[in-house]
Design a protein around this motif. Structure first.
Motif, PDB file in Angstrom:
ATOM      1  N   LEU A   8      23.597  -2.889  41.570  1.00 43.19           N
ATOM      2  CA  LEU A   8      24.603  -2.124  40.827  1.00 43.19           C
ATOM      3  C   LEU A   8      23.969  -1.301  39.714  1.00 43.19           C
ATOM      4  CD1 LEU A   8      27.515  -4.710  40.515  1.00 43.19           C
ATOM      5  CD2 LEU A   8      27.483  -2.639  41.908  1.00 43.19           C
ATOM      6  N   SER A   9      22.759  -1.659  39.316  1.00 46.50           N
ATOM      7  CA  SER A   9      22.061  -0.912  38.264  1.00 46.50           C
ATOM      8  C   SER A   9      21.715   0.506  38.714  1.00 46.50           C
ATOM      9  CB  SER A   9      20.789  -1.650  37.841  1.00 46.50           C
ATOM     10  OG  SER A   9      19.864  -1.687  38.916  1.00 46.50           O
ATOM     11  N   MET A  10      21.827   0.794  39.999  1.00 45.99           N
ATOM     12  CA  MET A  10      21.582   2.148  40.507  1.00 45.99           C
ATOM     13  C   MET A  10      22.729   3.106  40.184  1.00 45.99           C
ATOM     14  SD  MET A  10      18.670   2.694  42.121  1.00 45.99           S
ATOM     15  CE  MET A  10      18.977   3.987  43.308  1.00 45.99           C
ATOM     16  N   ASP A  11      23.851   2.576  39.705  1.00 47.45           N
ATOM     17  CA  ASP A  11      24.995   3.423  39.375  1.00 47.45           C
ATOM     18  C   ASP A  11      24.581   4.460  38.335  1.00 47.45           C
ATOM     19  OD1 ASP A  11      27.721   4.229  39.508  1.00 47.45           O
ATOM     20  OD2 ASP A  11      28.103   3.160  37.633  1.00 47.45           O
ATOM     21  N   GLY A  12      24.802   5.724  38.649  1.00 50.36           N
ATOM     22  CA  GLY A  12      24.468   6.817  37.748  1.00 50.36           C
ATOM     23  C   GLY A  12      23.033   7.304  37.866  1.00 50.36           C
ATOM     24  N   GLN A  13      22.230   6.641  38.681  1.00 50.66           N
ATOM     25  CA  GLN A  13      20.838   7.047  38.868  1.00 50.66           C
ATOM     26  C   GLN A  13      20.750   8.172  39.893  1.00 50.66           C
ATOM     27  OE1 GLN A  13      18.307   5.669  36.953  1.00 50.66           O
ATOM     28  NE2 GLN A  13      20.094   4.766  35.949  1.00 50.66           N
ATOM     29  N   GLU A  14      19.613   8.862  39.870  1.00 45.89           N
ATOM     30  CA  GLU A  14      19.419   9.978  40.783  1.00 45.89           C
ATOM     31  C   GLU A  14      18.827   9.509  42.110  1.00 45.89           C
ATOM     32  OE1 GLU A  14      16.666  13.904  41.076  1.00 45.89           O
ATOM     33  OE2 GLU A  14      17.531  13.457  39.113  1.00 45.89           O
ATOM     34  N   LEU A  15      19.375  10.021  43.193  1.00 44.96           N
ATOM     35  CA  LEU A  15      18.853   9.790  44.531  1.00 44.96           C
ATOM     36  C   LEU A  15      18.925  11.113  45.286  1.00 44.96           C
ATOM     37  CD1 LEU A  15      17.816   7.884  46.769  1.00 44.96           C
ATOM     38  CD2 LEU A  15      20.201   7.421  47.340  1.00 44.96           C
ATOM     39  N   ASN A  16      17.787  11.621  45.688  1.00 44.66           N
ATOM     40  CA  ASN A  16      17.702  12.903  46.407  1.00 44.66           C
ATOM     41  C   ASN A  16      18.417  14.040  45.680  1.00 44.66           C
ATOM     42  OD1 ASN A  16      16.235  11.661  48.446  1.00 44.66           O
ATOM     43  ND2 ASN A  16      18.058  11.211  49.653  1.00 44.66           N
ATOM     44  N   GLY A  17      18.242  14.088  44.366  1.00 42.74           N
ATOM     45  CA  GLY A  17      18.777  15.188  43.574  1.00 42.74           C
ATOM     46  C   GLY A  17      20.220  15.040  43.124  1.00 42.74           C
ATOM     47  N   ARG A  18      20.864  13.922  43.422  1.00 41.48           N
ATOM     48  CA  ARG A  18      22.266  13.707  43.024  1.00 41.48           C
ATOM     49  C   ARG A  18      22.383  12.391  42.275  1.00 41.48           C
ATOM     50  NH1 ARG A  18      26.440  16.041  46.330  1.00 41.48           N
ATOM     51  NH2 ARG A  18      27.713  15.209  44.655  1.00 41.48           N
ATOM     52  N   ASN A  19      23.250  12.356  41.253  1.00 37.54           N
ATOM     53  CA  ASN A  19      23.551  11.100  40.569  1.00 37.54           C
ATOM     54  C   ASN A  19      24.582  10.357  41.400  1.00 37.54           C
ATOM     55  OD1 ASN A  19      21.831  11.727  38.487  1.00 37.54           O
ATOM     56  ND2 ASN A  19      23.437  12.483  37.141  1.00 37.54           N
ATOM     57  N   ILE A  20      24.226   9.157  41.835  1.00 32.81           N
ATOM     58  CA  ILE A  20      25.084   8.405  42.750  1.00 32.81           C
ATOM     59  C   ILE A  20      25.974   7.424  42.001  1.00 32.81           C
ATOM     60  CG2 ILE A  20      23.528   8.645  44.710  1.00 32.81           C
ATOM     61  CD1 ILE A  20      22.569   5.776  44.160  1.00 32.81           C
ATOM     62  N   ARG A  21      27.059   7.038  42.652  1.00 32.83           N
ATOM     63  CA  ARG A  21      27.971   6.010  42.137  1.00 32.83           C
ATOM     64  C   ARG A  21      27.805   4.774  43.010  1.00 32.83           C
ATOM     65  NH1 ARG A  21      30.747  10.393  43.054  1.00 32.83           N
ATOM     66  NH2 ARG A  21      32.008   9.451  44.704  1.00 32.83           N
ATOM     67  N   VAL A  22      27.668   3.637  42.371  1.00 35.55           N
ATOM     68  CA  VAL A  22      27.468   2.385  43.095  1.00 35.55           C
ATOM     69  C   VAL A  22      28.480   1.371  42.595  1.00 35.55           C
ATOM     70  CG1 VAL A  22      25.840   0.541  43.647  1.00 35.55           C
ATOM     71  CG2 VAL A  22      24.993   2.873  43.309  1.00 35.55           C
ATOM     72  N   SER A  23      29.214   0.755  43.513  1.00 32.15           N
ATOM     73  CA  SER A  23      30.174  -0.285  43.154  1.00 32.15           C
ATOM     74  C   SER A  23      30.341  -1.225  44.344  1.00 32.15           C
ATOM     75  CB  SER A  23      31.527   0.329  42.782  1.00 32.15           C
ATOM     76  OG  SER A  23      32.070   1.025  43.883  1.00 32.15           O
ATOM     77  N   PHE A  24      30.946  -2.379  44.087  1.00 25.98           N
ATOM     78  CA  PHE A  24      31.236  -3.284  45.191  1.00 25.98           C
ATOM     79  C   PHE A  24      32.239  -2.614  46.111  1.00 25.98           C
ATOM     80  CE2 PHE A  24      29.689  -6.605  42.261  1.00 25.98           C
ATOM     81  CZ  PHE A  24      28.747  -7.176  43.099  1.00 25.98           C
ATOM     82  N   ALA A  25      32.030  -2.761  47.415  1.00 28.72           N
ATOM     83  CA  ALA A  25      32.929  -2.170  48.399  1.00 28.72           C
ATOM     84  C   ALA A  25      34.201  -2.992  48.487  1.00 28.72           C
ATOM     85  CB  ALA A  25      32.246  -2.114  49.761  1.00 28.72           C
ATOM     86  N   ASN A  26      35.315  -2.320  48.654  1.00 32.63           N
ATOM     87  CA  ASN A  26      36.604  -2.979  48.896  1.00 32.63           C
ATOM     88  C   ASN A  26      36.847  -3.008  50.387  1.00 32.63           C
ATOM     89  OD1 ASN A  26      37.154  -3.167  46.137  1.00 32.63           O
ATOM     90  ND2 ASN A  26      38.006  -1.104  46.116  1.00 32.63           N
ATOM     91  N   GLU A  27      37.278  -4.153  50.878  1.00 27.40           N
ATOM     92  CA  GLU A  27      37.608  -4.239  52.297  1.00 27.40           C
ATOM     93  C   GLU A  27      38.858  -3.414  52.550  1.00 27.40           C
ATOM     94  OE1 GLU A  27      35.911  -5.583  54.804  1.00 27.40           O
ATOM     95  OE2 GLU A  27      34.365  -6.062  53.340  1.00 27.40           O
ATOM     96  N   ARG A  28      38.785  -2.569  53.540  1.00 30.02           N
ATOM     97  CA  ARG A  28      39.925  -1.732  53.895  1.00 30.02           C
ATOM     98  C   ARG A  28      40.792  -2.492  54.883  1.00 30.02           C
ATOM     99  NH1 ARG A  28      38.770   4.175  56.169  1.00 30.02           N
ATOM    100  NH2 ARG A  28      39.383   3.406  58.190  1.00 30.02           N
TER     101      ARG A  28
END
Length: 136
Positions: free
Chosen positions: A92-112
Motif C-alpha cells: 500500500l506504500s506504493m499509493d501516490g508513487q510513480e510507475l511508468n510516468g504516472r502517479n498510481i493509486r493503490v488500495s485494497f480491492a473490493n469484491e464485486r
C-alpha cells in the motif's frame, strides 16, 4: 410501557444490524486482504511490468492489467494479488508513487458482487423516448 418496549426493540435491531456489518467486514477482509486495486496506470504498463513493480513487497500470485474488450487497450487499472496479507499491506506504500510516468493509486480491492448473467435488464434495445410512438 409501550415506549420502553419500542426502545428495546430498536436496540435489539441495531445490535443485530451492527453484528451483521461486523461479520460482513470480517468476511470481506479475509477474502480480499491480499488483493490490491491499482489505478491510474500508464497505457504502457502491462502485466509483467505491474508484477515487477510490486514483487519487492512479497510473493505476487497474480498481476493483471485490465484491458478493453473491444480495443484491447489498457483501461488504466489493474489488480495485484499477494500470497499473504502482510505483503499486500506493505505494498500500500506504493499509493501516490510513480510507475511508468504516472502517479498510481493503490488500495485494497473490493469484491464485486456477481451480476446475473441472463435477464435482469430493465430496458430494451431501442431505448428511446416515447415508447412505440416514435417520438423523441
Amino acid at each position: 410501557m409501550a415506549l420502553s418496549a419500542k426502545l428495546g426493540s430498536l436496540l435489539r435491531q441495531n445490535a443485530q444490524l451492527s453484528m451483521t456489518s461486523v461479520v460482513n467486514s470480517i468476511r470481506c477482509m479475509s477474502t480480499s486482504s491480499t488483493k490490491l486495486f491499482i489505478g491510474g496506470l500508464s497505457y504502457g504498463t502491462d502485466d509483467q511490468s505491474l508484477r515487477d513493480a510490486f514483487s519487492n513487497f512479497g510473493d505476487v500470485i497474480d498481476a493483471r492489467v485490465i484491458s478493453d474488450r473491444d480495443t484491447g487497450r489498457s483501461r488504466g487499472f489493474g489488480f495485484v494479488s499477494f500470497a499473504n496479507a502482510d505483503a499486500a499491506s506493505s505494498a500500500l506504500s506504493m499509493d501516490g508513487q510513480e510507475l511508468n510516468g504516472r502517479n498510481i493509486r493503490v488500495s485494497f480491492a473490493n469484491e464485486r458482487p456477481s451480476a446475473p448473467r441472463f435477464g435482469g435488464g430493465s430496458g430494451s434495445y431501442g431505448g428511446g423516448y416515447g415508447g412505440n410512438s416514435g417520438g423523441y
